[in-house]
Design a protein around this motif. Structure first.
Motif, mmCIF file in Angstrom:
data_model
loop_
_atom_site.group_PDB
_atom_site.id
_atom_site.type_symbol
_atom_site.label_atom_id
_atom_site.label_comp_id
_atom_site.label_asym_id
_atom_site.label_seq_id
_atom_site.Cartn_x
_atom_site.Cartn_y
_atom_site.Cartn_z
ATOM 1 N N LYS A 12 -35.647 -15.712 -20.248
ATOM 2 C CA LYS A 12 -33.860 -15.808 -20.583
ATOM 3 C C LYS A 12 -33.170 -15.686 -21.556
ATOM 4 C CE LYS A 12 -31.061 -19.628 -20.271
ATOM 5 N NZ LYS A 12 -29.864 -19.056 -20.450
ATOM 6 N N GLY A 13 -33.805 -16.432 -22.376
ATOM 7 C CA GLY A 13 -33.527 -16.361 -24.300
ATOM 8 C C GLY A 13 -31.509 -16.679 -23.959
ATOM 9 N N ASP A 14 -30.492 -16.071 -24.241
ATOM 10 C CA ASP A 14 -29.697 -16.711 -24.294
ATOM 11 C C ASP A 14 -28.608 -16.313 -23.147
ATOM 12 O OD1 ASP A 14 -27.224 -18.113 -25.039
ATOM 13 O OD2 ASP A 14 -26.867 -17.169 -26.808
ATOM 14 N N LYS A 15 -29.106 -15.690 -21.883
ATOM 15 C CA LYS A 15 -27.891 -14.898 -21.433
ATOM 16 C C LYS A 15 -27.409 -15.838 -19.720
ATOM 17 C CE LYS A 15 -31.648 -11.505 -21.485
ATOM 18 N NZ LYS A 15 -32.903 -12.121 -21.519
ATOM 19 N N GLY A 16 -27.099 -16.787 -20.510
ATOM 20 C CA GLY A 16 -26.886 -17.700 -20.042
ATOM 21 C C GLY A 16 -27.446 -17.323 -17.950
ATOM 22 N N LYS A 17 -26.888 -17.840 -17.241
ATOM 23 C CA LYS A 17 -27.727 -18.150 -15.624
ATOM 24 C C LYS A 17 -28.191 -17.703 -15.595
ATOM 25 C CE LYS A 17 -25.093 -22.456 -14.112
ATOM 26 N NZ LYS A 17 -25.133 -22.959 -13.142
ATOM 27 N N GLU A 18 -29.102 -17.916 -13.976
ATOM 28 C CA GLU A 18 -29.940 -17.055 -13.665
ATOM 29 C C GLU A 18 -30.268 -17.023 -12.247
ATOM 30 O OE1 GLU A 18 -33.163 -16.222 -15.987
ATOM 31 O OE2 GLU A 18 -34.076 -18.120 -15.984
ATOM 32 N N PRO A 19 -30.734 -16.015 -11.973
ATOM 33 C CA PRO A 19 -31.064 -16.408 -9.848
ATOM 34 C C PRO A 19 -32.207 -17.638 -9.811
ATOM 35 C CG PRO A 19 -31.735 -14.727 -11.150
ATOM 36 C CD PRO A 19 -30.881 -14.558 -11.154
ATOM 37 N N MET A 20 -32.007 -18.393 -9.137
ATOM 38 C CA MET A 20 -33.269 -19.440 -8.717
ATOM 39 C C MET A 20 -34.146 -18.838 -7.737
ATOM 40 S SD MET A 20 -32.561 -22.216 -10.470
ATOM 41 C CE MET A 20 -32.989 -23.735 -10.465
ATOM 42 N N VAL A 21 -35.075 -19.366 -7.349
ATOM 43 C CA VAL A 21 -36.086 -19.471 -6.479
ATOM 44 C C VAL A 21 -36.992 -20.119 -5.794
ATOM 45 C CG1 VAL A 21 -36.277 -16.768 -7.065
ATOM 46 C CG2 VAL A 21 -38.071 -18.497 -8.791
ATOM 47 N N TYR A 22 -37.241 -19.877 -4.433
ATOM 48 C CA TYR A 22 -38.297 -21.005 -4.130
ATOM 49 C C TYR A 22 -39.877 -20.931 -4.152
ATOM 50 C CZ TYR A 22 -33.734 -22.682 -1.264
ATOM 51 O OH TYR A 22 -32.768 -23.148 -1.312
ATOM 52 N N CYS A 23 -40.669 -21.763 -5.086
ATOM 53 C CA CYS A 23 -41.678 -21.794 -4.735
ATOM 54 C C CYS A 23 -42.899 -21.946 -3.353
ATOM 55 C CB CYS A 23 -42.126 -23.180 -5.347
ATOM 56 S SG CYS A 23 -43.723 -23.275 -5.122
ATOM 57 N N ASP A 24 -43.216 -21.144 -3.374
ATOM 58 C CA ASP A 24 -43.894 -20.556 -2.047
ATOM 59 C C ASP A 24 -45.002 -21.469 -2.100
ATOM 60 O OD1 ASP A 24 -42.944 -18.595 -1.446
ATOM 61 O OD2 ASP A 24 -43.985 -17.349 -2.548
ATOM 62 N N ASN A 25 -45.439 -22.764 -1.946
ATOM 63 C CA ASN A 25 -46.080 -23.651 -2.040
ATOM 64 C C ASN A 25 -45.394 -25.077 -2.075
ATOM 65 O OD1 ASN A 25 -48.895 -24.016 -1.432
ATOM 66 N ND2 ASN A 25 -48.823 -25.143 -3.516
ATOM 67 N N CYS A 26 -44.397 -25.312 -2.907
ATOM 68 C CA CYS A 26 -44.221 -26.868 -2.481
ATOM 69 C C CYS A 26 -41.898 -26.699 -2.276
ATOM 70 C CB CYS A 26 -43.886 -27.988 -3.912
ATOM 71 S SG CYS A 26 -43.479 -27.190 -5.320
ATOM 72 N N GLY A 27 -41.604 -25.035 -2.232
ATOM 73 C CA GLY A 27 -40.536 -25.582 -2.018
ATOM 74 C C GLY A 27 -39.217 -25.450 -2.967
ATOM 75 N N LYS A 28 -40.313 -25.826 -4.006
ATOM 76 C CA LYS A 28 -39.329 -26.906 -5.313
ATOM 77 C C LYS A 28 -38.192 -24.786 -5.467
ATOM 78 C CE LYS A 28 -39.507 -28.236 -9.693
ATOM 79 N NZ LYS A 28 -40.026 -28.407 -10.770
ATOM 80 N N LEU A 29 -36.643 -25.797 -6.477
ATOM 81 C CA LEU A 29 -36.425 -24.073 -6.605
ATOM 82 C C LEU A 29 -36.161 -24.614 -8.002
ATOM 83 C CD1 LEU A 29 -32.390 -25.206 -4.935
ATOM 84 C CD2 LEU A 29 -34.233 -22.600 -5.675
ATOM 85 N N VAL A 30 -37.210 -23.153 -8.404
ATOM 86 C CA VAL A 30 -37.734 -22.618 -10.389
ATOM 87 C C VAL A 30 -36.320 -21.613 -10.551
ATOM 88 C CG1 VAL A 30 -39.302 -22.274 -11.578
ATOM 89 C CG2 VAL A 30 -39.713 -23.005 -8.944
ATOM 90 N N PRO A 31 -36.393 -22.126 -11.788
ATOM 91 C CA PRO A 31 -34.997 -20.736 -12.153
ATOM 92 C C PRO A 31 -36.363 -19.319 -11.639
ATOM 93 C CG PRO A 31 -35.520 -22.301 -14.119
ATOM 94 C CD PRO A 31 -35.611 -22.778 -12.726
ATOM 95 N N ARG A 32 -35.470 -18.577 -11.590
ATOM 96 C CA ARG A 32 -36.722 -16.902 -11.410
ATOM 97 C C ARG A 32 -37.402 -16.579 -13.191
ATOM 98 N NH1 ARG A 32 -33.913 -11.509 -11.416
ATOM 99 N NH2 ARG A 32 -35.574 -10.683 -12.486
ATOM 100 N N SER A 33 -36.932 -16.533 -14.573
ATOM 101 C CA SER A 33 -37.489 -16.493 -15.103
ATOM 102 C C SER A 33 -38.817 -17.567 -15.952
ATOM 103 C CB SER A 33 -37.271 -16.428 -16.693
ATOM 104 O OG SER A 33 -36.519 -17.184 -16.435
ATOM 105 N N LYS A 34 -38.671 -19.004 -14.963
ATOM 106 C CA LYS A 34 -40.067 -19.557 -15.391
ATOM 107 C C LYS A 34 -40.851 -19.846 -13.639
ATOM 108 C CE LYS A 34 -40.009 -24.486 -16.628
ATOM 109 N NZ LYS A 34 -38.856 -25.609 -16.906
ATOM 110 N N ALA A 35 -40.319 -19.167 -13.148
ATOM 111 C CA ALA A 35 -41.206 -19.062 -11.959
ATOM 112 C C ALA A 35 -42.687 -17.874 -12.501
ATOM 113 C CB ALA A 35 -40.689 -18.641 -10.715
#
Length: 133
Positions: A12-35
């Motif tokens: 994301k760089g310096d763009k502030g917040k971003e949406p969170m997504v769920y992992c399809d395997n374990c269900g953990k919430l992860v930032p969209r850019s990190k998934a």
């Protein structure tokens, strides 16, 4: 405290917040850019039956499914590999094969040698270039 990664593990760089997504395997919430997103083909027909149907001329549908994984699940499933610190800091992409410059730049060995002497330039194009003394 020193940072392990320059980009803090995200795109994301310096763009502030971003949406969170769920992992399809374990269900953990992860930032969209990190998934880690993986697109895999999915067919509702088993493979051996699909081959037989294709031999007979039937069209077997294939659907592309995009899965989203957290880093832990991507490493566990073998989608990502654990890399050393030097590999993480390298700028070149590791998936691309390296091209040797010697083989690309080398002239072909079967090129025939020139036997004719170089020709003299004609007088038409060089009228202003020559001076009379």
């Amino acid at each position: 405290m020193p940072k392990k990664r320059k980009n803090r593990g995200r795109h994301k760089g310096d763009k502030g917040k971003e949406p969170m997504v769920y992992c399809d395997n374990c269900g953990k919430l992860v930032p969209r850019s990190k998934a880690v997103r993986v697109t895999v083909p999915y067919s509702p027909v088993p493979g051996d039956l699909a081959r037989e149907l294709e031999k007979q001329g039937a069209i077997v549908p294939r659907y592309y499914v995009t899965k989203t994984y957290c880093i832990n699940c991507a490493i566990y499933l073998g989608i990502l590999k654990v890399r050393s610190e030097d590999e993480r800091k390298r700028k070149i992409a590791s998936a691309r094969p390296l091209v040797r410059r010697e083989t690309v730049a080398a002239p072909p060995a079967t090129k025939p040698a020139q036997t004719q002497p170089p020709t003299q330039p004609t007088q038409q194009g060089n009228e202003g270039a020559q001076t009379k003394s």
